[in-house]
Design a protein around this motif. Structure first.
Motif, PDB file in Angstrom:
ATOM      1  N   SER A 197      -7.710   0.542  -6.307  1.00  0.00           N
ATOM      2  CA  SER A 197      -8.584  -0.139  -5.354  1.00  0.00           C
ATOM      3  C   SER A 197      -9.877  -0.604  -6.020  1.00  0.00           C
ATOM      4  O   SER A 197     -10.393  -1.681  -5.713  1.00  0.00           O
ATOM      5  CB  SER A 197      -8.900   0.789  -4.175  1.00  0.00           C
ATOM      6  N   PRO A 244      -4.103   5.362  -6.145  1.00  0.00           N
ATOM      7  CA  PRO A 244      -4.614   4.172  -5.454  1.00  0.00           C
ATOM      8  C   PRO A 244      -6.141   4.039  -5.548  1.00  0.00           C
ATOM      9  O   PRO A 244      -6.656   2.916  -5.437  1.00  0.00           O
ATOM     10  CB  PRO A 244      -4.176   4.400  -3.994  1.00  0.00           C
ATOM     11  N   GLU A 267      -1.149 -12.054  -1.700  1.00  0.00           N
ATOM     12  CA  GLU A 267      -1.926 -12.222  -0.475  1.00  0.00           C
ATOM     13  C   GLU A 267      -3.371 -12.632  -0.754  1.00  0.00           C
ATOM     14  O   GLU A 267      -3.999 -13.289   0.069  1.00  0.00           O
ATOM     15  CB  GLU A 267      -1.896 -10.926   0.345  1.00  0.00           C
ATOM     16  N   GLU A 280       5.515   2.593  -6.084  1.00  0.00           N
ATOM     17  CA  GLU A 280       4.786   2.322  -4.845  1.00  0.00           C
ATOM     18  C   GLU A 280       3.446   1.644  -5.127  1.00  0.00           C
ATOM     19  O   GLU A 280       3.063   0.679  -4.448  1.00  0.00           O
ATOM     20  CB  GLU A 280       4.553   3.630  -4.082  1.00  0.00           C
ATOM     21  N   LEU A 281       2.741   2.130  -6.153  1.00  0.00           N
ATOM     22  CA  LEU A 281       1.447   1.523  -6.489  1.00  0.00           C
ATOM     23  C   LEU A 281       1.633   0.094  -6.975  1.00  0.00           C
ATOM     24  O   LEU A 281       0.907  -0.823  -6.567  1.00  0.00           O
ATOM     25  CB  LEU A 281       0.748   2.359  -7.562  1.00  0.00           C
ATOM     26  N   GLU A 284       4.075  -1.932  -6.323  1.00  0.00           N
ATOM     27  CA  GLU A 284       4.515  -2.785  -5.225  1.00  0.00           C
ATOM     28  C   GLU A 284       3.324  -3.296  -4.424  1.00  0.00           C
ATOM     29  O   GLU A 284       3.240  -4.481  -4.080  1.00  0.00           O
ATOM     30  CB  GLU A 284       5.459  -1.994  -4.316  1.00  0.00           C
ATOM     31  N   ARG A 285       2.373  -2.420  -4.167  1.00  0.00           N
ATOM     32  CA  ARG A 285       1.189  -2.830  -3.411  1.00  0.00           C
ATOM     33  C   ARG A 285       0.310  -3.783  -4.209  1.00  0.00           C
ATOM     34  O   ARG A 285      -0.279  -4.721  -3.660  1.00  0.00           O
ATOM     35  CB  ARG A 285       0.411  -1.594  -2.979  1.00  0.00           C
ATOM     36  N   ILE A 320       1.849  -7.195  -4.003  1.00  0.00           N
ATOM     37  CA  ILE A 320       1.557  -7.813  -2.698  1.00  0.00           C
ATOM     38  C   ILE A 320       0.134  -8.366  -2.681  1.00  0.00           C
ATOM     39  O   ILE A 320      -0.121  -9.482  -2.203  1.00  0.00           O
ATOM     40  CB  ILE A 320       1.765  -6.781  -1.571  1.00  0.00           C
ATOM     41  N   ILE A 321      -0.808  -7.601  -3.230  1.00  0.00           N
ATOM     42  CA  ILE A 321      -2.196  -8.066  -3.288  1.00  0.00           C
ATOM     43  C   ILE A 321      -2.312  -9.311  -4.154  1.00  0.00           C
ATOM     44  O   ILE A 321      -3.070 -10.240  -3.828  1.00  0.00           O
ATOM     45  CB  ILE A 321      -3.101  -6.939  -3.819  1.00  0.00           C
ATOM     46  N   ARG A 323      12.733   1.701  -6.840  1.00  0.00           N
ATOM     47  CA  ARG A 323      12.111   2.300  -5.646  1.00  0.00           C
ATOM     48  C   ARG A 323      12.987   3.456  -5.149  1.00  0.00           C
ATOM     49  O   ARG A 323      14.211   3.356  -5.163  1.00  0.00           O
ATOM     50  CB  ARG A 323      11.962   1.253  -4.556  1.00  0.00           C
TER      51      ARG A 323
END
Length: 437
Positions: A154, A150, A200, A189-190, A192-193, A196-197, A421
């Motif tokens: 990021s 992450p 959003e 997991e990475l 998926e986030r 979402i970003i 997942r």
């Protein structure tokens, strides 16, 4: 040839180097790679890359190899002779200048060696600088077989919010080199986030003309089946968001859109066949950083179509089977054949580009063994070669083809279909040991 020792202290570097020979005008050659050395990696399903390095920059690799062995407990008198420090020849700098003159300025290359354990990690520093300081409009094409950390993600989200255009590529479950649930769970997991970003923060990213895309390497086309791969890439490059990201004109059609017609007699033979039938495995870890305006310059350059076609024809010759053993093709033949055409192309681009375009051009290419996970960042010995400036364009076509052929996902349900997942204990276990994956 001396092969890099990759079995001590989690040292995952893959480098080979050849000593000076009188019949080699470039006086030594090094290969940087994240792939293994051997027949297993020469078949139809191992997607990886290596870069050949010749010239003065290759000397740093010998120094790094010597330091690695000393750090691992070798005594000075146990160091192999080719790695021992030697005084420079009296005409050393004259010979360096001769190489620079021959290659019309040469290339700027920086060797980066992450040492094992708590020793320095310059690849991390270089990557962080490129991720966080790239100017708006920079396109980043970032494939990797282990996209887990992450921290890197990021940084790239911040890049998108400053107008960067980030294309991340990870293999689907069917095309992943490793099938361990821990690594696949971390990647899911990475991603998926990141998806979402994408949703959003879509307005904020769009306001600065940024781009954040998550792609999957999901294909059943053999790695050397160039006509089929070109065809698949051409389709992907037609996507509206891809054209916007690369600033491709709407009326532009990839010249390799009919690649199978370009090579009607294409035949293919590998040095070794896989022991089982399987899909291609994405193992390469290359980072391409390029200004979006570069493609506009290339498209407008008259020499570009002929160069691309000749490049593809030379790539096809590397894998064609209609040759006898006596017609062995050197791995450097492609570069030798295209060298002058390549320099002519660069000269034409410089002549056509405006001063503003030249002043804002960004071109970096990082090739090596370091993955986008915490283990590569914190523990392993890794290697990278960072090429900057106009000669970094060497890897551009390859990166473009990979981006065009990727399956781009922006829906979590679709992601779970291709990169499942994990729940319960498997999900928890993958998080507990994330620094060791």
């Amino acid at each position: 040839m001396v092969s890099w020792p990759d079995n001590v202290m989690r040292d995952h570097r893959k480098i080979s180097f050849y000593d000076i020979t009188e019949d080699d005008p470039y006086r030594g050659m090094a290969m940087y790679s994240g792939m293994g050395i051997g027949e297993h990696y020469m078949g139809p399903t191992w997607e990886d890359r290596a870069v050949m390095l010749q010239g003065p920059a290759a000397l740093d690799m010998k120094n790094a190899a010597r330091e690695l062995l000393l750090n691992q407990g070798f005594k000075p008198d146990e160091i192999p002779h080719p790695l021992r420090a030697q005084p420079l020849a009296e005409d050393y700098w004259d010979r360096v200048q001769a190489v620079i003159d021959e290659f019309e300025g040469g290339a700027r290359a920086l060797e980066l060696h992450n040492e094992t354990g708590y020793l320095p990690k310059p690849i991390n520093v270089a990557r962080a600088v490129l991720f966080t300081l790239a100017p708006p409009g920079t396109v980043m094409i970032l494939p990797d077989s282990l996209w887990h950390a992450p921290l890197w993600a990021s940084m790239l989200v911040g890049t998108c919010l400053r107008g960067g255009r980030v294309l991340i590529i990870h293999p689907s479950q069917r095309n992943a080199p490793g099938q361990a649930f821990m690594t696949l769970s971390r990647a899911n997991e990475l991603y998926e986030r990141l998806i979402i970003i994408q949703h959003e923060m879509a307005d904020e990213i769009a306001a600065v003309k940024g781009q954040l895309r998550t792609g999957l390497y999901d294909t059943d086309i053999d790695v050397a089946n160039l006509p089929a791969r070109l065809q698949a890439s051409a389709e992907g490059l037609k996507l509206p968001w891809m054209r916007e990201t690369l600033e491709i004109p709407e009326d532009w059609e990839p010249m390799f859109a009919n690649a199978e017609e370009m090579f009607p007699d294409f035949d293919l033979e590998y040095a070794i066949e896989d022991v089982e039938v399987r899909r291609p495995k994405l193992h390469l870890k290359t980072n391409m950083f390029v200004s979006a305006s570069v493609l506009q310059l290339l498209i407008a350059t008259p020499e570009w179509p002929a160069f691309v076609r000749e490049y593809m024809e030379q790539r096809v010759l590397d894998v064609m089977s209609e040759r006898s053993v006596d017609e062995y093709r050197d791995a450097r033949e492609l570069g030798r054949t295209l060298r002058q055409d390549f320099f002519n192309l660069l000269q034409s681009i410089e002549e056509r580009a405006t001063e503003e375009q030249l002043a804002t051009l960004v071109f970096y290419h990082l090739v090596g063994s370091s993955n986008m996970d915490y283990r590569s960042m914190l523990m392993d010995g890794e290697v990278g070669l960072l090429i900057s400036g106009k000669l970094a364009i060497h890897g551009f076509l390859d990166a473009l083809m990979l981006a065009g052929a990727a399956r781009w996902v922006d829906d979590v349900e679709v992601l779970n279909e291709y990169l499942p997942r994990y729940e319960g204990f498997k999900w928890k276990a993958s998080r507990w040991i994330k620094n060791m994956l």
